[in-house]
Enzyme design. Structure first.
Site, PDB file in Angstrom:
ATOM      1  N   HIS A 149      11.256  -2.167  -0.937  1.00  0.00           N
ATOM      2  CA  HIS A 149      12.660  -1.748  -0.730  1.00  0.00           C
ATOM      3  C   HIS A 149      13.521  -2.332  -1.854  1.00  0.00           C
ATOM      4  O   HIS A 149      13.299  -2.036  -3.009  1.00  0.00           O
ATOM      5  CB  HIS A 149      13.093  -2.191   0.670  1.00  0.00           C
ATOM      6  CG  HIS A 149      14.440  -1.719   1.129  1.00  0.00           C
ATOM      7  ND1 HIS A 149      15.152  -0.707   0.545  1.00  0.00           N
ATOM      8  CD2 HIS A 149      15.210  -2.159   2.164  1.00  0.00           C
ATOM      9  CE1 HIS A 149      16.299  -0.532   1.177  1.00  0.00           C
ATOM     10  NE2 HIS A 149      16.366  -1.401   2.165  1.00  0.00           N
ATOM     11  N   HIS A 177       9.471   7.643  -3.057  1.00  0.00           N
ATOM     12  CA  HIS A 177      10.570   7.456  -2.104  1.00  0.00           C
ATOM     13  C   HIS A 177      10.218   8.186  -0.816  1.00  0.00           C
ATOM     14  O   HIS A 177       9.585   9.241  -0.849  1.00  0.00           O
ATOM     15  CB  HIS A 177      11.877   8.032  -2.677  1.00  0.00           C
ATOM     16  CG  HIS A 177      13.096   7.493  -2.002  1.00  0.00           C
ATOM     17  ND1 HIS A 177      13.568   8.011  -0.826  1.00  0.00           N
ATOM     18  CD2 HIS A 177      13.911   6.477  -2.343  1.00  0.00           C
ATOM     19  CE1 HIS A 177      14.647   7.331  -0.461  1.00  0.00           C
ATOM     20  NE2 HIS A 177      14.881   6.394  -1.359  1.00  0.00           N
ATOM     21  N   ASP A 184      15.477   1.984  -8.215  1.00  0.00           N
ATOM     22  CA  ASP A 184      15.039   0.646  -8.626  1.00  0.00           C
ATOM     23  C   ASP A 184      14.355   0.621  -9.988  1.00  0.00           C
ATOM     24  O   ASP A 184      14.329  -0.415 -10.648  1.00  0.00           O
ATOM     25  CB  ASP A 184      14.092   0.064  -7.572  1.00  0.00           C
ATOM     26  CG  ASP A 184      14.843  -0.287  -6.306  1.00  0.00           C
ATOM     27  OD1 ASP A 184      14.869   0.559  -5.397  1.00  0.00           O
ATOM     28  OD2 ASP A 184      15.434  -1.374  -6.246  1.00  0.00           O
TER      29      ASP A 184
HETATM   30  C1  SDX Z   1      14.514   1.762  -2.277  1.00  0.00           C
HETATM   31  O1  SDX Z   1      14.871   4.287   1.876  1.00  0.00           O
HETATM   32  C2  SDX Z   1      15.719   4.199   0.948  1.00  0.00           C
HETATM   33  O2  SDX Z   1      16.639   4.979   0.849  1.00  0.00           O
HETATM   34  C3  SDX Z   1      15.520   3.039  -0.002  1.00  0.00           C
HETATM   35  C4  SDX Z   1      16.424   3.006  -1.217  1.00  0.00           C
HETATM   36  C5  SDX Z   1      17.836   2.704  -0.831  1.00  0.00           C
HETATM   37  O3  SDX Z   1      18.736   3.025  -1.616  1.00  0.00           O
HETATM   38  O4  SDX Z   1      18.031   2.012   0.208  1.00  0.00           O
HETATM   39  O5  SDX Z   1      16.362   4.252  -1.891  1.00  0.00           O
HETATM   40  C6  SDX Z   1      15.991   1.910  -2.184  1.00  0.00           C
HETATM   41  O6  SDX Z   1      13.970   0.963  -1.556  1.00  0.00           O
HETATM   42  C7  SDX Z   1      13.746   2.644  -3.205  1.00  0.00           C
HETATM   43  C8  SDX Z   1      12.204   2.436  -3.110  1.00  0.00           C
HETATM   44  C9  SDX Z   1      11.822   1.187  -3.917  1.00  0.00           C
HETATM   45  N1  SDX Z   1      10.402   0.847  -3.705  1.00  0.00           N
HETATM   46  C10 SDX Z   1       9.491   1.015  -4.674  1.00  0.00           C
HETATM   47  O7  SDX Z   1       9.736   1.509  -5.767  1.00  0.00           O
HETATM   48  C11 SDX Z   1       8.109   0.505  -4.312  1.00  0.00           C
HETATM   49  C12 SDX Z   1       7.038   1.496  -4.787  1.00  0.00           C
HETATM   50  N2  SDX Z   1       7.194   2.711  -3.990  1.00  0.00           N
HETATM   51  C13 SDX Z   1       6.310   2.892  -2.888  1.00  0.00           C
HETATM   52  O8  SDX Z   1       5.662   1.831  -2.345  1.00  0.00           O
HETATM   53  C14 SDX Z   1       6.668   4.053  -1.980  1.00  0.00           C
HETATM   54  O9  SDX Z   1       6.975   5.134  -2.770  1.00  0.00           O
HETATM   55  C15 SDX Z   1       7.753   3.836  -0.944  1.00  0.00           C
HETATM   56  C16 SDX Z   1       7.477   2.653  -0.108  1.00  0.00           C
HETATM   57  C17 SDX Z   1       9.075   3.718  -1.586  1.00  0.00           C
HETATM   58  C18 SDX Z   1       7.762   5.073  -0.044  1.00  0.00           C
HETATM   59  O10 SDX Z   1       6.498   5.252   0.362  1.00  0.00           O
HETATM   60  P1  SDX Z   1       6.078   6.143   1.632  1.00  0.00           P
HETATM   61  O11 SDX Z   1       7.090   7.167   1.947  1.00  0.00           O
HETATM   62  O12 SDX Z   1       5.656   5.224   2.716  1.00  0.00           O
HETATM   63  O13 SDX Z   1       4.873   6.917   1.031  1.00  0.00           O
HETATM   64  P2  SDX Z   1       3.382   6.374   1.023  1.00  0.00           P
HETATM   65  O14 SDX Z   1       3.342   4.890   0.738  1.00  0.00           O
HETATM   66  O15 SDX Z   1       2.723   6.864   2.251  1.00  0.00           O
HETATM   67  O16 SDX Z   1       2.806   7.114  -0.278  1.00  0.00           O
HETATM   68  C19 SDX Z   1       2.419   8.495  -0.202  1.00  0.00           C
HETATM   69  C20 SDX Z   1       1.402   8.683  -1.325  1.00  0.00           C
HETATM   70  C21 SDX Z   1       0.286   7.639  -1.244  1.00  0.00           C
HETATM   71  O17 SDX Z   1      -0.857   8.206  -1.838  1.00  0.00           O
HETATM   72  P3  SDX Z   1      -2.100   8.644  -0.833  1.00  0.00           P
HETATM   73  O18 SDX Z   1      -2.453   7.407  -0.044  1.00  0.00           O
HETATM   74  O19 SDX Z   1      -1.532   9.761   0.030  1.00  0.00           O
HETATM   75  O20 SDX Z   1      -3.194   9.097  -1.782  1.00  0.00           O
HETATM   76  O21 SDX Z   1       2.069   8.461  -2.581  1.00  0.00           O
HETATM   77  C22 SDX Z   1       1.489   7.337  -3.229  1.00  0.00           C
HETATM   78  C23 SDX Z   1       0.773   6.539  -2.169  1.00  0.00           C
HETATM   79  O22 SDX Z   1      -0.299   5.810  -2.747  1.00  0.00           O
HETATM   80  N3  SDX Z   1       2.583   6.549  -3.787  1.00  0.00           N
HETATM   81  C24 SDX Z   1       2.513   5.870  -4.932  1.00  0.00           C
HETATM   82  C25 SDX Z   1       3.769   5.273  -5.098  1.00  0.00           C
HETATM   83  N4  SDX Z   1       4.560   5.611  -4.074  1.00  0.00           N
HETATM   84  C26 SDX Z   1       3.817   6.397  -3.260  1.00  0.00           C
HETATM   85  N5  SDX Z   1       1.491   5.719  -5.816  1.00  0.00           N
HETATM   86  C27 SDX Z   1       1.765   4.921  -6.891  1.00  0.00           C
HETATM   87  N6  SDX Z   1       2.944   4.314  -7.114  1.00  0.00           N
HETATM   88  C28 SDX Z   1       3.967   4.463  -6.249  1.00  0.00           C
HETATM   89  N7  SDX Z   1       5.127   3.869  -6.465  1.00  0.00           N
END
Ligand code: SDX
Length: 387
Positions: A230, A269, A323
């Site tokens: 997050h 996201h 981010d």
């Molecule tokens: C913020 O919610 C908000 O609005 C938050 C925010 C705000 O303003 O408050 O926008 C701010 O928190 C932005 C997000 C910052 N976090 C990151 O950048 C951390 C890295 N991102 C991820 O961990 C992920 O994208 C999340 C946690 C942000 C969202 O993930 P989800 O919706 O739970 O999706 P998921 O983890 O189930 O991923 C779906 C697929 C997976 O692949 P498979 O298992 O289906 O093969 O997408 C892949 C994931 O592995 N994936 C990524 C990835 N994000 C998702 N693969 C590599 N790198 C990534 N960053």
């Protein structure tokens, strides 16, 4: 051990991450994940980033409309006058461990200042609006004062004649920022002010739904924002860019990370299925600042990272989020990495307080279910009879 509960035929649908679950109606913020649009009370953040200020955005989020010129002047002076922190708070900051993460110091300090607010337990909307203003005003001062203390420097008290963003940079660095840096910080605070029911906003709502006080709800939100999935992602994203160090190493880093099922911080996201509109705005500031600061290589690394990640994860609709660029912008503004998430909180306190006040208008205790699959007839054996 007793027999486990046999899953009944009607196993309930379990939404572990509450994906696509609506917890309330809101008119505060709309995130259009398909088209990459973000609205605060109906105003597009593209317009706010171009024309507004963080102080005006706070008014819009909390009051739901544009302020008149008189209202804006009044709201701005209320916030400016409330920035100061008391000697008690300074004493608390001075006794924090020197290596305490600033986001933890902020969580502690917000909890602490609640004890000095005579309105803390006043549940009326008017009192909560005043508490929200005090919190929004004091959070940046707390972060800046602690940063000066941990570096053995004198605290720079707030200057109410300056705008909030400009004064925050001044309190952190000890010198007035150039106009471009002040404006970029102001826009960054606008862009981070709210984002509908993100994890930290939901944490605030859960706490508030028990009718705990506003300070308690904000402490819960700060604690939640810290995580690298997050608000902590901005620091993790910059660490990655600095570790890559050379543009020619950026593509291979992404390919290796993805091959090892790793995460590229600053990408993906839960709601956006295209570019986060905030990321696109901050990307241009990162480009501009990297040229001004002679750090074009760092921006080139970010460009190659995003081209490679978007190309490799297109099928999963993974794009840069706010981010990915906010950390780079804050770094180029001269802020240390462990202040990036606190800066996120400086801005998001406005969204958190707006959501809590809105939720209290039609409150309901948040109490979901979990589906029990454990034993139901475990036999108790007295201690003396056990091996
Ligand atoms: C913020 O919610 C908000 O609005 C938050 C925010 C705000 O303003 O408050 O926008 C701010 O928190 C932005 C997000 C910052 N976090 C990151 O950048 C951390 C890295 N991102 C991820 O961990 C992920 O994208 C999340 C946690 C942000 C969202 O993930 P989800 O919706 O739970 O999706 P998921 O983890 O189930 O991923 C779906 C697929 C997976 O692949 P498979 O298992 O289906 O093969 O997408 C892949 C994931 O592995 N994936 C990524 C990835 N994000 C998702 N693969 C590599 N790198 C990534 N960053």
């Amino acid at each position: 051990m007793g027999s486990a509960v046999k899953p009944a035929l009607d196993v309930p649908r379990i939404d572990k991450g509450l994906d696509d679950i609506y917890v309330k109606e809101t008119s505060i913020c709309y995130v259009d994940g398909q088209r990459g649009r973000l609205l605060y009370r109906g105003f597009d953040i593209q317009d706010l980033a171009q024309h507004s200020t963080f102080e005006e955005t706070i008014f819009i989020l909390i009051h739901g409309r544009l302020p008149t010129r008189q209202e804006f002047a009044h709201a701005r002076s209320i916030l400016a006058e409330a920035r100061a922190i008391t000697p008690d708070v300074v004493r608390l900051l001075r006794c924090m461990p020197s290596d305490a993460p600033p986001i933890d110091v902020l969580r502690t300090a917000v909890s602490y200042i609640s004890n000095f607010d005579s309105e803390r337990d006043d549940p009326t909307r008017a009192a909560n609006m005043r508490k929200a203003q005090r919190l929004i005003a004091k959070v940046p001062t707390i972060i800046a004062a602690h940063h000066r203390i941990r570096n053995g420097k004198r605290i720079v008290p707030p200057d109410p004649s300056l705008g909030g963003a400009e004064d925050f940079l001044r309190m952190v660095t000890g010198r007035k920022p150039d106009p471009l840096s002040a404006r970029i910080m102001d826009v960054a605070l606008i862009l981070h002010a709210d984002h509908s029911m993100n994890a930290s906003a939901f944490a605030a709502i859960v706490s508030a739904s028990t009718l705990a006080d506003l300070y308690s709800a904000i402490v819960a939100a700060i604690a939640t924002l810290k995580g690298p999935l997050h608000g902590g992602a901005n620091e993790a994203a910059l660490r990655t860019m600095l570790a890559i160090a050379k543009p020619e190493a950026a593509e291979q880093y992404v390919l290796d990370t993805l091959r090892n099922r790793g995460r590229i911080f600053g990408f993906g996201h839960r709601v956006y299925r295209t570019y986060d509109p905030r990321a696109l705005i901050l990307r241009e500031y990162a480009r501009q600042l990297s040229e001004l600061r002679g750090q074009e290589d760092l921006f080139r690394i970010s460009e190659i990272m995003q081209e490679t990640t978007v190309r490799e994860l297109k099928a999963k609709q993974i794009y840069p989020n706010v981010d990915f660029y906010s950390g780079l912008v804050y770094h180029l503004l001269g802020l240390p990495m462990d202040l990036f998430t606190p800066v996120f909180a400086v801005s998001r306190v406005s969204g958190w307080t707006a959501h809590v006040i809105e939720y209290w208008d039609d409150n309901r205790l948040v109490r979901p279910l979990d589906y029990y699959v454990g034993p139901t007839d475990a036999a108790y054996v007295p201690l003396e009879e056990r091996p």
